[in-house]
Design a protein around this motif. Structure first.
Motif, PDB file in Angstrom:
ATOM      1  N   PRO A 366       0.792  -1.227   0.000  1.00 30.03           N
ATOM      2  CA  PRO A 366       0.000   0.000   0.000  1.00 30.03           C
ATOM      3  C   PRO A 366       0.824   1.278   0.000  1.00 30.03           C
ATOM      4  O   PRO A 366       0.355   2.315  -0.471  1.00 30.03           O
ATOM      5  CB  PRO A 366      -0.844  -0.122   1.273  1.00 30.03           C
ATOM      6  N   ASP A 367       2.044   1.223   0.503  1.00 28.48           N
ATOM      7  CA  ASP A 367       2.886   2.416   0.536  1.00 28.48           C
ATOM      8  C   ASP A 367       3.780   2.539  -0.697  1.00 28.48           C
ATOM      9  O   ASP A 367       4.562   3.486  -0.807  1.00 28.48           O
ATOM     10  CB  ASP A 367       3.759   2.410   1.793  1.00 28.48           C
ATOM     11  N   GLU A 368       3.649   1.578  -1.616  1.00 23.32           N
ATOM     12  CA  GLU A 368       4.499   1.577  -2.810  1.00 23.32           C
ATOM     13  C   GLU A 368       3.735   1.911  -4.090  1.00 23.32           C
ATOM     14  O   GLU A 368       4.343   2.336  -5.069  1.00 23.32           O
ATOM     15  CB  GLU A 368       5.157   0.204  -2.977  1.00 23.32           C
ATOM     16  N   VAL A 369       2.428   1.711  -4.090  1.00 23.56           N
ATOM     17  CA  VAL A 369       1.659   1.916  -5.317  1.00 23.56           C
ATOM     18  C   VAL A 369       1.439   3.409  -5.584  1.00 23.56           C
ATOM     19  O   VAL A 369       1.341   4.212  -4.657  1.00 23.56           O
ATOM     20  CB  VAL A 369       0.296   1.209  -5.247  1.00 23.56           C
ATOM     21  N   THR A 370       1.397   3.759  -6.840  1.00 25.56           N
ATOM     22  CA  THR A 370       1.127   5.136  -7.260  1.00 25.56           C
ATOM     23  C   THR A 370       0.179   5.109  -8.450  1.00 25.56           C
ATOM     24  O   THR A 370       0.131   4.122  -9.189  1.00 25.56           O
ATOM     25  CB  THR A 370       2.425   5.865  -7.668  1.00 25.56           C
ATOM     26  N   PRO A 371      -0.553   6.175  -8.676  1.00 31.75           N
ATOM     27  CA  PRO A 371      -1.479   6.207  -9.814  1.00 31.75           C
ATOM     28  C   PRO A 371      -0.732   6.095 -11.135  1.00 31.75           C
ATOM     29  O   PRO A 371       0.369   6.619 -11.296  1.00 31.75           O
ATOM     30  CB  PRO A 371      -2.168   7.571  -9.673  1.00 31.75           C
ATOM     31  N   GLY A 372      -1.347   5.422 -12.104  1.00 30.34           N
ATOM     32  CA  GLY A 372      -0.776   5.317 -13.430  1.00 30.34           C
ATOM     33  C   GLY A 372      -1.159   6.507 -14.286  1.00 30.34           C
ATOM     34  O   GLY A 372      -1.769   7.473 -13.812  1.00 30.34           O
ATOM     35  N   ALA A 373      -0.819   6.426 -15.559  1.00 32.52           N
ATOM     36  CA  ALA A 373      -1.110   7.526 -16.473  1.00 32.52           C
ATOM     37  C   ALA A 373      -2.609   7.784 -16.600  1.00 32.52           C
ATOM     38  O   ALA A 373      -3.035   8.906 -16.894  1.00 32.52           O
ATOM     39  CB  ALA A 373      -0.520   7.213 -17.851  1.00 32.52           C
ATOM     40  N   ASP A 374      -3.420   6.747 -16.363  1.00 32.67           N
ATOM     41  CA  ASP A 374      -4.867   6.902 -16.455  1.00 32.67           C
ATOM     42  C   ASP A 374      -5.481   7.388 -15.145  1.00 32.67           C
ATOM     43  O   ASP A 374      -6.703   7.509 -15.025  1.00 32.67           O
ATOM     44  CB  ASP A 374      -5.520   5.580 -16.861  1.00 32.67           C
ATOM     45  N   GLY A 375      -4.628   7.646 -14.144  1.00 33.58           N
ATOM     46  CA  GLY A 375      -5.125   8.110 -12.858  1.00 33.58           C
ATOM     47  C   GLY A 375      -5.562   6.993 -11.928  1.00 33.58           C
ATOM     48  O   GLY A 375      -5.927   7.245 -10.776  1.00 33.58           O
ATOM     49  N   LYS A 376      -5.514   5.752 -12.398  1.00 27.75           N
ATOM     50  CA  LYS A 376      -5.927   4.608 -11.596  1.00 27.75           C
ATOM     51  C   LYS A 376      -4.730   4.011 -10.851  1.00 27.75           C
ATOM     52  O   LYS A 376      -3.632   3.908 -11.407  1.00 27.75           O
ATOM     53  CB  LYS A 376      -6.546   3.516 -12.473  1.00 27.75           C
ATOM     54  N   THR A 377      -4.948   3.633  -9.620  1.00 29.41           N
ATOM     55  CA  THR A 377      -3.931   2.949  -8.836  1.00 29.41           C
ATOM     56  C   THR A 377      -4.230   1.458  -8.847  1.00 29.41           C
ATOM     57  O   THR A 377      -5.337   1.041  -8.477  1.00 29.41           O
ATOM     58  CB  THR A 377      -3.907   3.458  -7.393  1.00 29.41           C
ATOM     59  N   VAL A 378      -3.274   0.652  -9.271  1.00 32.12           N
ATOM     60  CA  VAL A 378      -3.453  -0.798  -9.302  1.00 32.12           C
ATOM     61  C   VAL A 378      -3.084  -1.358  -7.932  1.00 32.12           C
ATOM     62  O   VAL A 378      -1.911  -1.420  -7.568  1.00 32.12           O
ATOM     63  CB  VAL A 378      -2.589  -1.445 -10.403  1.00 32.12           C
TER      64      VAL A 378
END
Length: 471
Positions: A366-378
């Motif tokens: 949870p502390d490593e994920v960031t939003p992608g180019a589409d604004g979605k966080t996987v």
């Protein structure tokens, strides 16, 4: 809408379910737009490399029959306009974990034969919870269904567990549903809002948090019973000073009546000196209500009966709310996800390793994920936790059931589990009359300065909420 927290240390942090529960009023407007009238299933046969397996503890050494299971997962494409995250390739994650179980002798010697079903979690869309039940019980004839599906009435869950002798291991369950289901057939790794509310009030009393405060309860027509049976008597028992209880009428997407009811309640609360609001249910915790309360009662302390309310605080932080109306909001939680992923227990670490090896991709915490180019966080870590928990409970139940698996042997097995460790909870238990797994909790407060958009911060130490029931 973003990640959620967890009650009793686990499944309450089902991010999607929190988001959908809080956003139910929005989604209701979208129901019925789906043209898919049939529940599409994808049956994956068990690994045929194991010709014969023996159930653990089977004195006769007889071959254990395969067990067919339903596996539900969310169609995030259907709700892309409503959430800014996905759970990654859910089917691939579940498949990897099931394949690992099968490759290592099965669950209690039973090979698992999954039937996958992706569905849009929108009220009115198909397949509906009832259609899912029919597909899994009549068409596929599975022994158990894993995963949650959105049905605020509980009828979908009870269709499986009350009416069709089918095990369901899921999330966001209500205590009355568990009581109405056949014993040991409706299970969750986590807890229920009733238990959360009761434990929260007890802990608030132990800590003296409400001394000198006046508490009003705010709920809706869906939480009336919890207010009457748990919250009001609980506050009375700890001697809390209370104001007038307000129960808003919420039906569909039009909240005009509810807003007017809240306006009236706020005026009453001002006269009573109310400075603390106990929010019963996720609808009541939504921004449209909390913003109004915070504006009219500055510095109000919010109490929540679900850790999933963290979603709302995070959304407010992401929107730049200053002050954040959810700041300092209290509930009870187990380990935060950040804590859990910083030091996974043996079971969770195994699941992480299995998924990474099978997919060739790292599972970011949870502390490593960031939003992608589409604004979605996987947020694949959510799916890893969910399926790891659900399959662990399934495996524990099948191990105790022996070679002949049916509802009777399953029930005996669950009743005999006692104190256990789950992938997302180091303090957990199942036994007769207790079908909620997670037992660890502590008082936590929302802190908008933690991480990107805030998270729960521990106020007290972790404790066992089970009262030794399954010891």
């Amino acid at each position: 809408m973003r990640r959620s927290g967890l009650f009793s240390g686990l499944a309450r942090s089902r991010a999607l379910f929190a988001a959908l529960c809080v956003g139910a009023l929005v989604f209701a407007a979208c129901g019925g737009d789906d043209d898919d009238d049939d529940a599409a299933t994808d049956t994956t046969e068990a690994d045929d490399t194991t010709e014969e397996t023996t159930a653990e503890g089977d004195d006769d050494g007889a071959s254990a029959e395969p067990v067919k299971i339903g596996v539900l997962y969310i169609d995030f494409g259907a709700i892309a306009d409503f959430v800014d995250f996905t759970h990654g390739d859910q089917k691939a994650i579940a498949t990897a974990l099931i394949d690992d179980i099968n490759a290592n002798g099965g669950a209690g010697g039973h090979q698992l034969e999954p039937v996958f079903l992706e569905y849009p979690p929108l009220p009115g869309a198909e397949p509906s919870p009832q259609a899912i039940c029919t597909t899994m019980t009549d068409d596929e004839q599975v022994f158990a269904v894993l995963g949650g599906f959105i049905d605020f009435t509980g009828e979908g869950q009870l269709c499986l567990t009350r009416d069709n002798d089918t095990v369901h291991i899921g999330h966001e369950l209500q205590a009355p549903w568990i009581e109405e289901a056949q014993p040991a057939l409706l299970l969750t790794p986590g807890g229920t809002p009733d238990a959360t509310a009761g434990n929260l009030i007890t802990l608030l009393g132990d800590e003296g948090t409400l001394e000198g405060k006046t508490v009003a309860v705010l709920g809706d027509n869906n939480t009336q019973n919890r207010i009457d049976d748990v919250i009001t008597p609980g506050l009375e028992e700890i001697g809390a000073e209370t104001g007038t209880t307000a129960v808003l009428t919420i039906s569909g997407t039009d909240t005009t009546a509810a807003q007017a009811q809240l306006d009236g309640a706020i005026e009453v609360w001002k006269g009573e000196g109310v400075d603390t609001i106990f929010m019963a249910g996720l609808n009541i915790s939504s921004k449209q209500f909390v913003d109004k309360i915070a504006a009219e009662i500055p510095g109000v302390l919010l109490l929540a009966d679900s850790g999933s309310v963290v979603e709302q605080g995070q959304d407010a932080a992401a929107a730049g709310a200053d002050p954040n109306p959810y700041e300092g909001m209290l509930t009870i939680e187990g380990q935060t996800r950040s804590e859990r992923w910083a030091a996974p227990n043996e079971k969770l670490q195994h699941c992480i390793d299995v998924v990474e090896e099978a997919t060739g991709e790292a599972v970011l915490g949870p502390d490593e994920v960031t939003p992608g180019a589409d604004g979605k966080t996987v947020e694949s870590y959510v799916a890893v936790e969910d399926f790891c928990d659900l399959l662990d409970i399934l495996a524990l139940g099948l191990e105790g059931a022996g070679a002949e698996v049916n509802t009777d042997t399953w029930r005996d097995s669950i009743h005999g589990l006692g104190v256990i460790v789950l992938p997302t909870a180091n303090i957990a238990s199942f036994c007769e009359g207790k079908y909620t797994g997670g037992d660890e909790f502590r008082l936590v407060a929302f802190d908008s300065t933690i991480g990107e958009n805030g998270d729960w911060s521990g106020v007290t130490e972790l404790a066992d909420a089970s009262g030794g029931k399954c010891a």
